[in-house]
Scaffold this active site. Structure first.
Site, short mmCIF file in Angstrom:
data_model
loop_
_atom_site.label_atom_id
_atom_site.label_comp_id
_atom_site.label_asym_id
_atom_site.label_seq_id
_atom_site.Cartn_x
_atom_site.Cartn_y
_atom_site.Cartn_z
N LYS A 125 0.45 2.74 -6.99
CA LYS A 125 -0.26 2.18 -7.89
C LYS A 125 -1.35 3.03 -8.60
CE LYS A 125 -1.14 -1.36 -5.31
NZ LYS A 125 -0.39 -0.84 -3.99
N HIS A 138 19.11 -0.04 28.20
CA HIS A 138 18.35 -1.36 27.05
C HIS A 138 18.46 -0.68 25.75
CE1 HIS A 138 14.85 -3.80 25.92
NE2 HIS A 138 14.95 -3.27 24.98
N GLU A 139 18.12 0.53 25.39
CA GLU A 139 18.18 1.03 23.95
C GLU A 139 19.92 1.14 23.37
OE1 GLU A 139 15.76 1.28 22.11
OE2 GLU A 139 14.40 1.02 23.46
N PRO A 155 0.83 -1.27 0.03
CA PRO A 155 -0.03 0.19 0.09
C PRO A 155 0.86 1.26 0.06
CG PRO A 155 -0.82 -1.48 1.63
CD PRO A 155 0.58 -1.93 1.32
N GLY A 156 0.54 2.27 -0.76
CA GLY A 156 1.02 3.58 -0.67
C GLY A 156 2.22 3.75 -1.66
#
Length: 676
Positions: A252, A469-470, A248-249
């Site tokens: 088309k 964490h990151e 999608p997007g």
């Protein structure tokens, strides 16, 4: 008398022509009939009989011998009183005088009764002392109620007809929509919009950035329509259909609009869902009508958007009826595209993002001869798309468009258009006169991560856990050779996430075992960083664990990358989505679970090993992230050095920079040598 030589022409009168009369409208006839009815009632009906009581009739009219006759209306339960002509003057005030008065012939008064027997007894008692010759004997009549009888018969049919017309108008689209909207007999007509030379969309291939390969395929069809002899001289035939397939997007529908703008032939545009209605046979009828119109205007192009609405594979959709309307519509479409009847000069363009569920008969040669894949744009194509959507914006001077293209990996054309619009809105919200680089970065973060949660309460301990964490994700992905290189890391809460990392995926068509394994290691880097630095783990790794688990099962069960289950795939592309059985035994399921556990444990240990060996750099990166909240790949390069290998995206960036530098050099040479 001499005529005036300067006589002015009548209104709407042209020299040599008769004056133009107003157009006839059938509603004027209805208005005249209604007005005539009211005028007749007003001029000829006069005032109706006045109501009175039995007491007044008995004590005054009968006692004074003023009544000429009494008429009992049996079906209405009332008695009409006719006065003698010489007694009308006495009741002049009640009966009126002149125009609009009660007619002299009567009836002049009326009163209601309960039953005829009771009335007759009361009348006899009232005339007991009157001579027999002067007594009044009532007459009995039945008055038919014409309006009531007519309404009792006509009104139900009128209501049924009104409800029927209302339902069909709603089904057929009311007064708007496709051809013949509002007509109950045009339900089976095609609702396609027709674009010709006058109504052609103002979109051409210049407005479609990127999609070079797709444009070549489509431009060949347009060129065939413009110059058919060029191909027919060599024995070629015009292609009957082309299917635009892609996520999608990706453009088309925009590509189809460009075909309509470029081709000098009629262009029919319709959605696949407009063929499907609640009535049996309507979809097939609309397909027949569409192709009938197209054949009349051949050569022409018919564009069906979202064709999967009617092109779904037959037998795969759950239908409990013996006559499926969708299948009937698809059968008619197959017949029209390549059936017994000739269909020369009509080219079918269709678009879908679900080509895997389309019927095989629709995709065979002779119907959709070619499939045009419209994929997500790469770096160069994103750069061209940005140039198109940045035209209407007021930008700051020297804005680096290539930087924006690098910051949007995996974005479609619609996403890029959204980024440009969101950046303009952010700049306007901040009362800026130009859209700046930071506005685009904020727009990208807004679209990817969601709205920034500035008021979200996060403790210092939680903030530190999120930063480490990151930073663990960033460290592992940067130091692994086959992992996707990091683009940016943020610990600003957005949407449902407390922190996020943006990666730059490589432009590759196939993925090796090493690449999948390194991506799993980088995904587990956050959980590993928590365990190493805090000796405890948190729930913040939920999305990472979900992605890793799915990826590991895909490696073993689909891609055949296991040690024990080598070269075996349990993926079935033709499998119906309503199948509930597994294609393997319980023992095989245990082996799959065991191998998935082994590969995840191995990736987790690898992530812990990398973080342990580079703990100093990881801590430095986490503290920098706590200080700035957002860090970029340049910060990682300062701490850990450059990556071992360049990704395909980085190679394209390097090529673009070299090309831009070359163009600047040529411009400088031309300025120094005006004669060159």
């Amino acid at each position: 008398m001499a005529e005036n030589g300067n006589k002015k022409p009548l209104i709407n009168e042209t020299p040599g022509n008769k004056p133009k009369l107003p157009k006839f409208n059938v509603y004027w006839v209805y208005i005249i009939i209604i007005l005539g009815f009211f005028l007749l009632q007003y001029f000829y009906s006069g005032k109706s009989a006045q109501v009175t009581t039995w007491q007044e009739v008995k004590n005054q009219m009968i006692a004074n011998q003023e009544i000429d006759k009494l008429v009992v209306i049996r079906n209405l339960g009332k008695v009409e009183v006719y006065l003698k002509e010489d007694k009308l003057e006495k009741y002049k005030d009640r009966l009126g005088d002149g125009f609009g008065a009660v007619p002299k012939v009567g009836p002049h008064f009326y009163f209601t009764i309960g039953s005829i027997e009771t009335f007759e007894k009361q009348l006899a008692d009232a005339q007991a002392n009157i001579d027999e010759a002067q007594k009044i004997y009532p007459q009995y009549e039945d008055q038919p109620n014409y309006w009531g009888d007519i309404l009792s018969w006509v009104l139900p049919f009128v209501l049924l007809l009104a409800i029927w017309i209302f339902i069909f108008r709603r089904i057929s689209g009311g007064t708007s929509g496709g051809a013949g909207g509002g007509n109950i007999f045009s339900v089976g007509k095609s609702k396609a919009q027709v674009f010709d030379k006058e109504t052609r969309p103002r979109v051409d291939f210049k407005d479609v950035a990127g999609l070079e390969e797709a444009k070549v395929e489509v431009m060949e069809i347009v060129d065939f329509l413009k110059n058919p002899q060029k191909y027919t001289d060599l024995g070629g035939k015009i292609p009957k259909g082309a299917l635009l397939v892609g996520p999608p997007g990706t453009g088309k529908t925009l590509l189809a609009k460009a075909v309509a703008g470029e081709a000098n032939v009629p262009f029919f545009s319709i959605s696949g869902s407009e063929f499907v209605e609640m009535f049996v046979g309507v979809g097939a009828s609309r397909v027949r009508d569409l192709f009938r119109q197209a054949k009349e205007k051949a050569p022409c192009i018919v564009f069906i958007d979202e064709i999967d609405a009617i092109g779904r594979a037959r037998g795969k959709n759950p239908s409990f009826s013996g006559n499926d309307e969708r299948e009937n519509t698809l059968n008619q479409l197959l017949t029209e595209m390549d059936g017994f009847a000739s269909n020369q000069g009509v080219i079918i363009l269709a678009a879908t993002n679900r080509a895997d569920i389309l019927d095989r008969a629709l995709l065979r040669a002779g119907r959709f001869d070619r499939q045009i894949h419209v994929d997500l744009p790469d770096l160069k194509e994103r750069l061209e798309i940005f140039k198109v959507h940045l035209r209407p914006l007021k930008l700051e001077a020297n804005l680096d468009i290539s930087f924006l293209a690098k910051q949007t990996p995996g974005f479609s054309g619609a996403d890029i258009a959204n980024v440009c619009n969101e950046a303009a809105l952010i700049a306007a919200r901040k009362n800026k006169k130009f859209v700046e680089k930071q506005d685009f970065l904020d727009a990208i973060d807004r679209i990817i991560g969601g709205l920034e949660k500035k008021n979200k309460i996060i403790s210092k301990e939680e903030r530190k856990t999120i930063a480490y964490h990151e930073a663990g994700h960033a460290t592992v992905s940067w130091l692994l050779e086959h992992a996707n290189p990091l683009l940016k890391v943020s610990i600003i809460p957005r949407g449902r996430s407390l922190g996020a990392a943006w990666y730059l995926p490589e432009e590759r068509q196939i993925t090796t075992t090493e690449q999948l394994f390194d991506e799993m290691c980088s995904a587990l880097g956050g959980r590993a960083a928590e365990e190493i630095n805090f000796n405890k783990i948190s729930t913040g790794a939920l999305s990472d664990l979900e992605r890793v688990t799915k990826q590991a099962y895909a490696m073993i069960a689909y891609f055949g990358m296991g040690k024990k289950l080598k070269n075996i795939s349990y993926y079935d592309s033709t499998q119906s989505e309503f199948t509930f059985s597994k294609p393997y035994s319980e023992k095989t399921a245990e082996q799959i679970d065991q191998e998935v556990r082994e590969i995840i444990d191995k990736a987790y240990e690898k992530a812990k090993e990398i973080l342990t060996q580079n703990r100093e750099g990881h801590v430095q990166l986490a503290e920098l992230l706590l200080e700035r909240e957002v860090i970029y790949s340049e910060d990682l390069e300062k701490i850990f050095g450059p990556r071992k290998t360049l990704s395909r995206e980085q190679e394209l960036v390097k090529e673009l920079e070299e090309e831009a530098q070359k163009n600047n050099t040529e411009t400088t040479v031309s300025e120094n040598n005006p004669e060159a």
